[in-house]
Motif scaffolding. Structure first.
Motif, PDB file in Angstrom:
ATOM      1  N   THR A  31       2.269   4.514   3.653  1.00  0.00           N
ATOM      2  CA  THR A  31       3.187   4.197   2.565  1.00  0.00           C
ATOM      3  C   THR A  31       4.635   4.372   3.004  1.00  0.00           C
ATOM      4  OG1 THR A  31       1.553   4.947   0.956  1.00  0.00           O
ATOM      5  CG2 THR A  31       3.807   4.716   0.177  1.00  0.00           C
ATOM      6  N   TYR A  33       8.469   4.892   1.681  1.00  0.00           N
ATOM      7  CA  TYR A  33       9.185   5.356   0.491  1.00  0.00           C
ATOM      8  C   TYR A  33      10.673   5.013   0.598  1.00  0.00           C
ATOM      9  CZ  TYR A  33       5.060   8.126  -0.604  1.00  0.00           C
ATOM     10  OH  TYR A  33       3.791   8.502  -0.907  1.00  0.00           O
ATOM     11  N   TYR A  35      14.542   5.022  -1.997  1.00  0.00           N
ATOM     12  CA  TYR A  35      15.132   5.380  -3.285  1.00  0.00           C
ATOM     13  C   TYR A  35      16.511   4.750  -3.410  1.00  0.00           C
ATOM     14  CZ  TYR A  35      17.716   8.744  -0.463  1.00  0.00           C
ATOM     15  OH  TYR A  35      18.500   9.316   0.494  1.00  0.00           O
TER      16      TYR A  35
ATOM     17  N   THR B  50       6.367  10.558   6.145  1.00  0.00           N
ATOM     18  CA  THR B  50       5.415  11.421   5.458  1.00  0.00           C
ATOM     19  C   THR B  50       5.013  12.624   6.285  1.00  0.00           C
ATOM     20  OG1 THR B  50       3.568  10.101   6.294  1.00  0.00           O
ATOM     21  CG2 THR B  50       4.409   9.578   4.102  1.00  0.00           C
ATOM     22  N   GLY B  66      12.599   9.413   1.201  1.00  0.00           N
ATOM     23  CA  GLY B  66      12.441   8.144   1.902  1.00  0.00           C
ATOM     24  C   GLY B  66      13.761   7.564   2.367  1.00  0.00           C
ATOM     25  N   GLN B 186      12.859   5.414  -7.588  1.00  0.00           N
ATOM     26  CA  GLN B 186      12.131   5.597  -6.328  1.00  0.00           C
ATOM     27  C   GLN B 186      11.134   4.463  -6.137  1.00  0.00           C
ATOM     28  OE1 GLN B 186      11.538   9.216  -4.757  1.00  0.00           O
ATOM     29  NE2 GLN B 186       9.740   8.787  -3.547  1.00  0.00           N
ATOM     30  N   SER B 188       8.086   2.473  -3.539  1.00  0.00           N
ATOM     31  CA  SER B 188       7.094   2.679  -2.478  1.00  0.00           C
ATOM     32  C   SER B 188       6.402   1.358  -2.150  1.00  0.00           C
ATOM     33  CB  SER B 188       6.052   3.723  -2.892  1.00  0.00           C
ATOM     34  OG  SER B 188       5.293   3.250  -3.986  1.00  0.00           O
TER      35      SER B 188
END
Lengths: 211, 202
Positions: A31, A33, A35, B50, B66, B186, B188
């Motif tokens: 995944t 991520y 923002y 991650t 992120g 946010q 993903s």
């Protein structure tokens, strides 16, 4: 004599089919991520480890299974920084060490150690994933060693409250290490050994400590 | 006389049966050894966001992690801003978000990489370009695509090294926006690597 030859040919064809269908296909997702908060950034938090691009404990390190109890090998260093006040938790999730042969083989006979500096304000605890309460809780600034002699994942959690004056930040750091504890000639080959360590930093912010 | 001949033939047949049984056992053991030592295929992926470095900001008690998707220099002065800005060139450029290793033996393979749009919980989504870049036998392979397409590499026997083993080490995974993000929040996206064998084992 003819019957024996026919049997051998059939056996060869069957095994070749198994190789093609069962071994060479697979997928692996992850995944990304991101923002977006333009003009609203007041506080920040960063977690990093020393080996960028390396999530495998064994990647780049040599583990000699013929020399047990010869000391811990430092796998990575970590550092957390922030410029706000609140409750801080740093947790490690460690899967069992496995060898990549034809299949995954669990490797017992090693320990993991997590250490924070003597002046750390965090209190640490460790547990496995059996639903039981933490195995032990120990004071900050001390090493914590876990015997990984079974096949369950382990978790080490550091927690505490951090504060910072205006326009300054706090930081916490530590190391994560691995040691072989049992001699085992079977695992002494040039195989790839893998244990995945997931490190996570969470903050329950109270108020900003930054600008 | 007939009895003697019959007994002699029976003894000969029994002898041949024992001889054949022994040969079958020996050869089947050799085949089992071939399976365990010569064939392998492993793929592992490192996601920088991650397991290694988690960065982000806290706004009103909510932690965002992120890549900072703000491409405005006045509100995001970081060096990463230019790397994620919507691309203006066909050359793969962007923020490196991960790496992959692929090792395989004695086969033809296809590596396919797909990704979804960046999506937030309120349903807003934006497209981005995912780039894959790696070296194999001193040759550089590069492809990039939006979420509506996929990148695909075919590894034939000729692409293997001299030892007959296909090895891609430290292949790069890159991120670059196609759309400009305007809604705070946010986001993903899932990236999937697929390795498939072509044909049968030689």
């Amino acid at each position: 004599m003819k019957k024996a030859i026919v049997f051998i040919l059939l056996l060869t064809l069957t095994l070749s089919t198994l190789i093609a269908e069962d071994v060479y296909s697979g997928s692996d997702p992850f995944t990304v991520y991101g923002y977006y908060n333009p003009g609203q950034i007041k506080q920040s938090i960063t977690l990093s480890i020393s080996k960028s691009g390396n999530k495998k404990v064994s990647n780049g390190d040599t583990i000699d299974w013929t020399k047990p109890n010869s000391g811990y090998k430092n796998v990575f260093d970590w550092k957390a920084t922030g410029n706000f006040n609140g409750n801080v938790t740093v947790s490690f999730t460690v899967t069992p060490l496995v060898a990549l042969l034809d299949d995954y083989y669990y490797i017992p006979g090693h320990s993991i150690k997590s250490t924070t500096p003597a002046n750390s304000e965090l209190v640490a605890s460790s547990t496995d994933f059996t639903g039981n309460p933490p195995v032990t809780t120990f004071a900050s600034g001390h090493s914590r060693t876990i015997e990984a002699l079974d096949f369950r994942s382990r978790e080490i959690v550091y927690s505490g409250s951090k504060t910072a004056p205006l326009n300054s930040s706090w930081s916490e750091s530590g190391t994560f290490a691995l040691e072989v504890t049992e001699y085992n000639q079977l695992y002494g080959g040039t195989f790839n050994y893998i244990s995945t360590v997931t490190i996570e930093l969470t903050v329950d912010a109270v108020q900003g400590g930054g600008q | 006389m007939k009895k003697r001949i019959s007994l002699l033939l029976l003894a000969l047949l029994l002898g041949l049966s024992f001889l054949n049984a022994g040969k079958v056992d020996d050869i089947s053991q050799t085949i089992a050894g071939y399976i365990s030592t010569t064939d392998f295929c492993t793929l592992d992926i490192t996601n920088y966001f991650t397991s290694n470095v988690i960065t982000g900001t806290t706004v009103n008690g909510t932690f965002y992690r992120g890549i900072n998707l703000d491409t405005n220099p006045s509100t995001n002065p970081s060096n990463d801003r230019d790397l994620i800005t919507p691309y203006q060139s066909s050359i793969i450029m962007g923020k490196r978000i991960g790496a992959f290793n692929l090792k395989a033996s004695h086969h033809s393979y296809t590596l396919t990489v797909t990704h979804e749009k960046l999506s937030s919980q309120n349903g807003t989504s934006y497209d981005y370009e995912l780039g894959i870049s790696f070296k194999l036998n001193d040759r550089t392979f590069e492809q990039a695509c939006s979420s509506s397409n996929s990148v695909s590499f075919n590894f034939s026997e000729g692409a293997y090294g001299n030892d007959g083993v296909l090895i891609v080490n430290d292949g790069g995974i890159y991120f670059r926006l196609i759309d400009t993000v305007t809604q705070p929040g946010q986001y993903s996206s899932t990236v999937t690597f697929i390795v498939e064998a072509n044909g049968s084992n030689p």
